[in-house]
Design a protein around this motif. Structure first.
Motif, mmCIF file in Angstrom:
data_model
loop_
_atom_site.group_PDB
_atom_site.id
_atom_site.type_symbol
_atom_site.label_atom_id
_atom_site.label_comp_id
_atom_site.label_asym_id
_atom_site.label_seq_id
_atom_site.Cartn_x
_atom_site.Cartn_y
_atom_site.Cartn_z
ATOM 1 N N LEU A 361 31.594 57.182 3.751
ATOM 2 C CA LEU A 361 30.850 56.573 5.033
ATOM 3 C C LEU A 361 30.029 55.348 4.389
ATOM 4 O O LEU A 361 29.704 55.296 3.239
ATOM 5 C CB LEU A 361 30.184 57.335 5.793
ATOM 6 C CG LEU A 361 30.746 58.483 6.723
ATOM 7 C CD1 LEU A 361 29.789 59.576 7.229
ATOM 8 C CD2 LEU A 361 31.749 57.967 7.554
ATOM 9 N N PRO A 362 29.664 54.400 5.115
ATOM 10 C CA PRO A 362 29.034 53.267 4.898
ATOM 11 C C PRO A 362 27.492 53.848 4.154
ATOM 12 O O PRO A 362 27.059 55.046 4.474
ATOM 13 C CB PRO A 362 28.409 52.422 5.883
ATOM 14 C CG PRO A 362 29.447 52.664 7.162
ATOM 15 C CD PRO A 362 30.037 54.326 6.712
ATOM 16 N N ALA A 363 26.718 53.034 3.327
ATOM 17 C CA ALA A 363 25.677 53.523 2.751
ATOM 18 C C ALA A 363 24.399 53.381 4.030
ATOM 19 O O ALA A 363 23.604 54.199 3.936
ATOM 20 C CB ALA A 363 25.094 52.461 1.971
ATOM 21 N N ILE A 364 24.563 52.705 4.942
ATOM 22 C CA ILE A 364 23.644 52.824 6.029
ATOM 23 C C ILE A 364 24.225 53.570 7.214
ATOM 24 O O ILE A 364 25.333 53.685 7.710
ATOM 25 C CB ILE A 364 23.279 51.256 6.515
ATOM 26 C CG1 ILE A 364 24.465 50.489 6.927
ATOM 27 C CG2 ILE A 364 22.358 50.600 5.373
ATOM 28 C CD1 ILE A 364 24.324 49.344 7.759
ATOM 29 N N TYR A 391 16.937 48.419 7.779
ATOM 30 C CA TYR A 391 17.300 47.166 8.358
ATOM 31 C C TYR A 391 16.675 47.353 9.735
ATOM 32 O O TYR A 391 17.136 48.199 10.587
ATOM 33 C CB TYR A 391 18.911 47.001 8.475
ATOM 34 C CG TYR A 391 19.415 46.740 7.135
ATOM 35 C CD1 TYR A 391 19.531 45.110 6.620
ATOM 36 C CD2 TYR A 391 19.969 47.661 6.362
ATOM 37 C CE1 TYR A 391 19.935 44.994 5.400
ATOM 38 C CE2 TYR A 391 20.514 47.322 5.053
ATOM 39 C CZ TYR A 391 20.568 45.896 4.575
ATOM 40 O OH TYR A 391 20.937 45.741 3.544
ATOM 41 N N ARG A 406 21.764 56.060 4.811
ATOM 42 C CA ARG A 406 22.434 57.531 5.066
ATOM 43 C C ARG A 406 22.064 58.526 4.117
ATOM 44 O O ARG A 406 22.374 58.201 2.926
ATOM 45 C CB ARG A 406 24.142 57.157 5.102
ATOM 46 C CG ARG A 406 25.023 58.511 5.772
ATOM 47 C CD ARG A 406 26.367 57.960 5.717
ATOM 48 N NE ARG A 406 26.651 56.801 7.118
ATOM 49 C CZ ARG A 406 26.857 57.271 8.115
ATOM 50 N NH1 ARG A 406 26.658 58.321 8.514
ATOM 51 N NH2 ARG A 406 27.160 56.323 8.886
ATOM 52 N N ARG A 409 26.646 60.275 2.038
ATOM 53 C CA ARG A 409 27.783 59.135 2.156
ATOM 54 C C ARG A 409 29.103 59.714 1.841
ATOM 55 O O ARG A 409 30.092 59.162 2.422
ATOM 56 C CB ARG A 409 27.704 58.143 1.188
ATOM 57 C CG ARG A 409 26.649 57.267 1.452
ATOM 58 C CD ARG A 409 26.870 56.027 0.667
ATOM 59 N NE ARG A 409 28.132 55.114 0.986
ATOM 60 C CZ ARG A 409 28.535 53.791 0.521
ATOM 61 N NH1 ARG A 409 27.789 53.566 -0.546
ATOM 62 N NH2 ARG A 409 29.583 53.286 0.757
ATOM 63 N N HIS B 294 24.543 42.081 0.145
ATOM 64 C CA HIS B 294 24.252 42.773 1.302
ATOM 65 C C HIS B 294 25.207 43.680 1.834
ATOM 66 O O HIS B 294 25.077 44.724 2.001
ATOM 67 C CB HIS B 294 23.731 41.725 2.366
ATOM 68 C CG HIS B 294 22.207 41.310 2.060
ATOM 69 N ND1 HIS B 294 21.088 42.328 2.666
ATOM 70 C CD2 HIS B 294 21.736 40.289 2.126
ATOM 71 C CE1 HIS B 294 20.125 41.647 2.438
ATOM 72 N NE2 HIS B 294 20.374 40.345 1.897
ATOM 73 N N ARG B 297 25.565 46.479 -0.552
ATOM 74 C CA ARG B 297 24.494 47.392 -0.446
ATOM 75 C C ARG B 297 24.824 48.471 0.746
ATOM 76 O O ARG B 297 24.372 49.365 0.712
ATOM 77 C CB ARG B 297 23.062 46.547 -0.415
ATOM 78 C CG ARG B 297 21.996 47.469 -0.448
ATOM 79 C CD ARG B 297 20.671 46.748 -0.210
ATOM 80 N NE ARG B 297 19.575 47.683 0.511
ATOM 81 C CZ ARG B 297 18.645 47.251 0.986
ATOM 82 N NH1 ARG B 297 18.456 46.193 1.275
ATOM 83 N NH2 ARG B 297 17.798 48.310 1.453
ATOM 84 N N ARG B 298 25.219 47.610 1.747
ATOM 85 C CA ARG B 298 25.454 48.580 2.970
ATOM 86 C C ARG B 298 26.562 49.383 3.053
ATOM 87 O O ARG B 298 26.555 50.274 3.840
ATOM 88 C CB ARG B 298 25.316 47.393 4.223
ATOM 89 C CG ARG B 298 23.960 46.747 4.558
ATOM 90 C CD ARG B 298 24.207 45.446 5.386
ATOM 91 N NE ARG B 298 24.632 45.502 6.708
ATOM 92 C CZ ARG B 298 23.677 45.941 7.604
ATOM 93 N NH1 ARG B 298 22.395 46.205 7.476
ATOM 94 N NH2 ARG B 298 24.283 46.280 8.874
ATOM 95 N N GLY B 299 27.427 49.175 2.146
ATOM 96 C CA GLY B 299 28.606 49.717 2.036
ATOM 97 C C GLY B 299 29.680 49.616 3.266
ATOM 98 O O GLY B 299 30.307 50.478 3.552
ATOM 99 N N THR B 300 29.640 48.711 4.045
ATOM 100 C CA THR B 300 30.149 48.372 5.195
ATOM 101 C C THR B 300 31.560 47.530 4.966
ATOM 102 O O THR B 300 31.738 46.845 3.782
ATOM 103 C CB THR B 300 29.758 47.858 6.191
ATOM 104 O OG1 THR B 300 28.867 46.524 5.682
ATOM 105 C CG2 THR B 300 28.223 48.701 6.803
ATOM 106 N N ALA B 357 32.257 50.485 9.968
ATOM 107 C CA ALA B 357 31.899 51.311 8.947
ATOM 108 C C ALA B 357 33.241 51.476 7.761
ATOM 109 O O ALA B 357 32.961 51.733 6.873
ATOM 110 C CB ALA B 357 32.078 52.665 9.869
#
Lengths: 464, 464
Positions: A361-364, A391, A406, A409, B294, B297-300, B357
């Motif tokens: 999954l995403p980091a956030i 954020y 998150r 992950r 960014h 970092r967000r992993g999106t 995601a």
């Protein structure tokens, strides 16, 4: 429907519907042979005499009742179970009943061993048959029972009185149908239809085809009350009030899925009668390469938690595996993973198997706060996050939102680190507490084709 | 609150609260200077004379009204707008009004150009001021208007009569506050607070701080009706019944998000008064490397649809971009993607930006069918899929389920192939129909830092 000629069926096939033709062939396979019946009757008679002799030797006041499908003529060819109940006086102290019951059992079945249901009994072998020799109390009626087994002789008497030869034959068909589709058995792995329930349904509907017709049209909750004496409400999808006990649902253990399965196959069998519904072929076990190929084709992410199978009887093991699987799935979903399907299988090792849309999954993660206008909550939310490394909080629509780091992950990290958080079956939980499990992901799970190749085959070809 | 000494503010700072100290400094920056007032008054007087002369020359029966913030003393220092309305007799035919209005406008503002609201008017420059010269009808009251602009002189008269010097000063503060937080303007990009609405709120609550206090405690729907004459219900979160028209909500355009933003900053400013709320620093535009960092970092997964910005006025462009963004998001979600956030930005090119995601989904998707017991639907579902290349139908719980091939596995493929399916703004839809767009994904979007570096800066640091 087109009539077909089946040589050797012993009926003029031209006069038969497809359904009759198919069931006629199934009857040929499930009806006990005359020789089998005679052998069984003789063996059972000798067994009962031995029990009566043992009671006399021990100078115990009790009578002997044969129960179960072989006592009622509803067994399927090849079944080799003889169930004998020894009924003691209702005011005999429990410890005496247990002691005397075991004494009789051990005398009659010297090679047997003790098992434990609500109280101990002896299981052994007699002239090649599997025998349960169970002590119980002789009570006035089934509502007065002191132990669940005391009910069995009442069930037996009720059915013996009502099951004609034809109905008994239809019970055999229905049992074989349920076996074929995997819905036979009230054990907690199957959560399906017990023999007694099968017999009641055939009695109630008047035959096998009639029972299928009815099942095809069930709208759960289905409530049947043959003696019209039920006094309680139940939540179960299928309710069959015990004719010998107005407070008991004979179908309490039947899962919604098994009800649906019976409905599905009842319709299929009526619409397109096929013998293989009764005698399905076992699927070819998958190889590790097959498992890998299936996962690649599906484009999913696999996760397996593996541990040594706890030393439990199946009726304890499978509920614990189910609970553990559900706990793992809920935990993963709460952590943001999208679970497509899951399973739990047991052999020497057990696995909880989960298939995910993505194992990463995403980091956030987005976390929605309260509407800004709910002042106290909104301010609390804002203050809680304003100086955190997130954020936001920012405003989306009328709400505060943050995107925060998150916690977990990957599904593997979840299984490695957070499995103790989820609701697991008791013995599985203690294995997990002690770290006695390992985690496999994606192509690693392919090795589980040994020993679970057949289970994987059904998983990847699930059409009923 | 601790009093602080601020030299140069012109008030004894020791007697002031933090709030007064901050607003006092803001007043210093937003109140027009005496020289500015005088210059403006003189220029406006000369302009009105020129208009009156032109009307005399053309022998037209009409009067001249100055409206807008510079007519009411509520403008913020540096604003250079003079609005002049020419009121014609109410029974003058529309085409005559338009012709004469333009004639006067072109004579007074020979370098001006025609613009179009509900009817044409002339926009031009006079002694360094930006002038709108608008023809309208002189009607008995605001409910008799023939065109929306006829309402303006009534607004003007209502406010001129009620706004004291002090209240006008507080309007300036409130306007600067709204500008600072990005909530000022009733255009369809901002969907915020118009000047007229700002003035009504200050009037209604009795000042700037009082308006903030009220806004901090709003529980939408908030309904204000200064003249207590409203006759209609509205759905909007903020309703301010026009004192000159009982059927009109002056705040109709204000979005729920802007209401929330005002509430948020009202609370912040009261709790922790800071001048930078009124005069925020522009964020440093992000570079392509910043954007990439960014996203990493967000992993999106990022997706951008880029096209040449349609040649539309902003009040048409931004609603179309918003609709297009919402359509894309809904389309992606319906296709199974998990959208975290989205935005739409316009420059010479426009982009619809979506953060997901994951940009890739499994090859299969789970599709739940009806409960097996709903016979007709269930059988229809089973028959529809039984011979298709799907996993299942199988039974899960009491339902049929299939896992079928997913139509679109990647967000890029969705944008490339299925964008015409989603609801888009009209001009965006026709660009998309013609394939006049391109799609960027993940690190490819970094190039959009030019020209959208500032927008990305706000996107990745969204704390209000």
């Amino acid at each position: 429907m087109q009539a077909t000629f089946f040589p050797g069926v012993g009926v003029n096939a031209a006069d038969m519907s497809d359904f009759e033709a198919v069931t006629s062939r199934v009857r040929e396979r499930v009806d006990p042979t005359t020789a089998e019946r005679e052998r069984l009757r003789d063996a059972a008679d000798r067994l009962v005499s031995r029990v009566e002799d043992a009671l006399a030797d021990l100078d115990v006041d009790a009578d002997v009742v044969r129960v179960g499908s072989t006592a009622r003529g509803t067994w399927v060819r090849g079944d080799r179970d003889i169930d004998v109940f020894v009924r003691f006086d209702a005011d005999l102290p429990r410890e005496d009943l247990e002691r005397l019951g075991l004494a009789v059992g051990n005398r009659v079945l010297p090679d047997g061993h003790e098992e434990y249901a609500e109280h101990p009994y002896v299981k052994g072998s007699f002239e090649g048959y599997d025998v349960d020799l169970v002590p119980c109390y002789r009570v006035a009626d089934a509502t007065k029972i002191q132990s669940a087994v005391d009910r069995t002789p009442f069930h037996n008497a009720y059915l013996v009185e009502r099951l004609t030869e034809d109905l008994a034959a239809d019970v055999r068909l229905f049992k074989q149908f349920l076996k074929g589709i995997g819905a036979y058995g009230s054990d907690l792995r199957t959560r399906g239809f017990s023999g007694y329930l099968t017999e009641l349904l055939v009695l109630e509907y008047g035959g096998f085809e009639e029972a299928l017709d009815a099942a095809a049209n069930w709208h759960p909750q289905v409530v049947l009350d043959p003696e019209d004496h039920g006094t309680r409400e139940f939540d179960d999808p299928l309710v069959v009030i015990d004719p010998t006990d107005p407070e008991r649902n004979v179908a309490a253990v039947v899962s919604p899925e098994q009800v649906a399965r019976v409905q599905h196959y009842a319709r299929r069998l009526l619409a397109d009668p096929r013998e293989d519904v009764f005698f399905p072929e076992e699927p070819e076990p998958l190889t590790p390469a097959d498992v890998e190929r299936h996962l690649a084709r599906r484009g999913t992410s696999a996760l397996a938690v593996r541990f040594e199978t706890p030393d439990l009887v199946e009726d304890q093991l499978y509920p614990q595996l189910r609970r553990s699987r559900e706990g793992l799935v809920r935990g993963l979903e709460d952590a943001g993973f999208d679970v497509l399907r899951s399973a739990a299988w047991a052999d020497d090792v057990s696995i909880l198997f989960v298939e995910l849309a993505s194992g990463t999954l995403p980091a956030i993660e987005r976390h929605d706060g309260p509407p800004v206008h709910v002042e106290e909550h909104a301010t609390g939310f804002y203050d809680a996050y304003a100086n955190e490394d997130v954020y936001g909080p920012f405003i989306d629509g009328d709400r505060y939102v943050v995107e925060r780091e998150r916690e977990t992950r990957t599904a593997v990290a979840f299984a490695d680190e957070r499995l103790p958080e989820v609701a697991l079956g008791a013995r599985v939980a203690s294995l997990v507490e002690d770290g006695e499990y390992d985690v496999l992901a994606d192509e690693e799970v392919a090795v589980l084709a040994e020993p679970f190749g057949a289970a994987f085959a059904r998983y990847f070809d699930p059409t009923p």
